[in-house]
Write an enzyme that holds these catalytic residues in place. Sequence first.
Site, mmCIF file in Angstrom:
data_model
loop_
_atom_site.group_PDB
_atom_site.id
_atom_site.type_symbol
_atom_site.label_atom_id
_atom_site.label_comp_id
_atom_site.label_asym_id
_atom_site.label_seq_id
_atom_site.Cartn_x
_atom_site.Cartn_y
_atom_site.Cartn_z
ATOM 1 N N LYS A 190 90.124 45.271 31.849
ATOM 2 C CA LYS A 190 90.640 44.215 32.729
ATOM 3 C C LYS A 190 89.771 42.969 32.573
ATOM 4 C CE LYS A 190 90.223 42.469 36.770
ATOM 5 N NZ LYS A 190 90.501 41.063 36.432
ATOM 6 N N GLY A 243 79.805 41.712 36.241
ATOM 7 C CA GLY A 243 80.254 40.659 37.150
ATOM 8 C C GLY A 243 79.200 40.383 38.195
ATOM 9 N N SER A 244 79.636 39.889 39.335
ATOM 10 C CA SER A 244 78.686 39.475 40.369
ATOM 11 C C SER A 244 78.140 40.691 41.111
ATOM 12 C CB SER A 244 79.392 38.554 41.350
ATOM 13 O OG SER A 244 80.474 39.249 41.942
ATOM 14 N N THR A 245 76.982 40.495 41.726
ATOM 15 C CA THR A 245 76.365 41.586 42.481
ATOM 16 C C THR A 245 77.252 41.977 43.667
ATOM 17 O OG1 THR A 245 74.172 41.020 41.739
ATOM 18 C CG2 THR A 245 74.294 42.208 43.820
ATOM 19 N N GLY A 248 79.990 44.077 42.379
ATOM 20 C CA GLY A 248 79.363 45.310 41.879
ATOM 21 C C GLY A 248 79.140 46.310 43.007
ATOM 22 N N GLU A 266 76.659 45.825 35.475
ATOM 23 C CA GLU A 266 75.766 44.790 34.928
ATOM 24 C C GLU A 266 76.017 43.541 35.754
ATOM 25 O OE1 GLU A 266 73.926 45.741 32.370
ATOM 26 O OE2 GLU A 266 75.024 47.558 31.827
ATOM 27 N N CYS A 301 74.313 35.129 32.846
ATOM 28 C CA CYS A 301 73.667 35.990 33.857
ATOM 29 C C CYS A 301 72.158 35.945 33.723
ATOM 30 C CB CYS A 301 74.159 37.417 33.678
ATOM 31 S SG CYS A 301 74.036 37.988 31.984
ATOM 32 N N GLU A 400 72.153 32.899 42.931
ATOM 33 C CA GLU A 400 72.600 32.639 41.564
ATOM 34 C C GLU A 400 73.621 31.500 41.598
ATOM 35 O OE1 GLU A 400 75.197 35.519 39.688
ATOM 36 O OE2 GLU A 400 74.049 35.341 37.829
#
Length: 497
Positions: A190, A243-245, A248, A266, A301, A400
């Site tokens: 995806k 992707g983003s934390t 995640g 990640e 990242c 971030e």
Amino acid sequence: MTQTIINWHQRAKDLKIDGRAFINGERVAAIGGQTFECFSPIDNRKLADVASCQVADIDCAVVAARAAFNDRRWAGLSPRERKETMIRFADLLMTNKEELALLETLDMGKPITASLNVDVSSAANSLRWFGETIDKVYDEIAPTADHTLAMITREPIGVVAAIVPWNYPILMACWKIAPALASGNSIVLKPSEKSPLTALRLGDLALQAGIPVGVLNVVPGYGLEAGTPLAMHMDVDCIAFTGSTGVGKKIQIMAGQSNLKRAWCELGGKSPNIVFADCKDLDKAAEASVGSIFYNQGESCNAPSRLLVERSIKDEFVKKLLTHLPSYQPADPLNPNTTMGAIVDCGQMENVLKYIASGKAQGAKLCAGGERVMSETGGFYVSPTVFDGVTNDMTIATEEIFGPVLSIITFDTEQEAIAIANETEYGLAAAIWTQDLSRAHLVSKALRAGTVHINSYDEDDITVPFGGFKQSGNGRDKSLHALEKYTELKTTWIRLT
Ligand code: NAD
């Protein structure tokens, strides 16, 4: 030797884009006919209507992947056969690299030269490397008693859901699918709704290379509509997420709420780049610091967004740093000389501008940039921005930003530098500039980060793992270690007497 000059603008006009999903070896519309509009951040032109996959489409893709896995049409091939197919797949990326690079640049806004020479080439390299690897890894025999034989083997995990972000679309996809394919899995990929186009072409090229029908499926769509049903699916064995934390964390919950599938994440970063006064070459450090924060418009990242500089050299270093900014000014992404392109979309540009406003409001000193530029193009560009006088508790130092914003923080002692560097929820990458070998090793050991660069930043190779400590995630992409994510360990215990 004469080089062909490519007219990228003309190529962009001539490009035919198929936005349909790729499921069970075919391009298909979403079952309910839903689409979303895909725009280019270069000038906000519409590129395509893309299939907006929903629960039913995700289910079809998982069913296709499961059928392909169960009858072993791919997993059952010898490693040598999988290797040869994957090398053909890599070759096809390179044969089609101009089209893929153009799609990547139009879709995501990065400079065409980077798309061509870094993203597409590295994606092909990932497929080639894991393909070449897979007939060279061996299983184990355990040191058990004489009357037994205990084999420890690795088997493919089954159906892998790869959910990837928009900042390196084809590369992140290939960091997942290369080790997953090499070890015999089936995949549902995806891509991000912000940059789905190259992933769709990966489906076509995989089929052309001879990867059997159903082994690789590509389902574009939004996070909640396509990503969530994939992460919650009871017949997916593993999620490989980048992707983003924030997302995640949701992925981990969804894995637990559904079938306890493996969830590899990640995630984000806020990487420190530490320049000590004993750095041998401040010019080189300044050039690398600028190059690595502003590469990919700061949308990396592992971008070294916190620059920690020892007080005694701070003013001199900042002066040197600013001399390199002209090399990173936003310009037309389709011009091969451009080094900095457009931010991925209007929403992300506005986020970046909000962070810049917060830096000013919290008292950081704006030394360069800080504004939207090239708005007459209709696209989304932000000038490379440098803040001095930042403290580690300011929002621009803790969160971030994922844009071209550098925060400079001053320190006095090695211990203080280590403390500031580690005082973050992230732990993806870090760098140390020093000519003292002992200091380099000791500080490196003290830093809680997945990669520590010494006297460089962002040098890289497919042979080394990439991933983070702390809330930068778990698991590793790249290197032989990536195979661990996509395989289960099996013990076969044989009684010999
Ligand atoms: P994101 O988390 O918003 O989205 C990533 C993917 O998840 C997209 O495909 C999205 O559609 C999907 N998604 C979103 N919400 C979902 C949900 N609720 N359920 C399931 N799927 C969902 O991240 P992004 O904005 O696309 O990418 C930027 C982030 O990625 C940054 O934080 C960056 O640091 C990180 N990143 C990390 C690495 C790494 O290797 N550590 C590499 C590249 C990017």
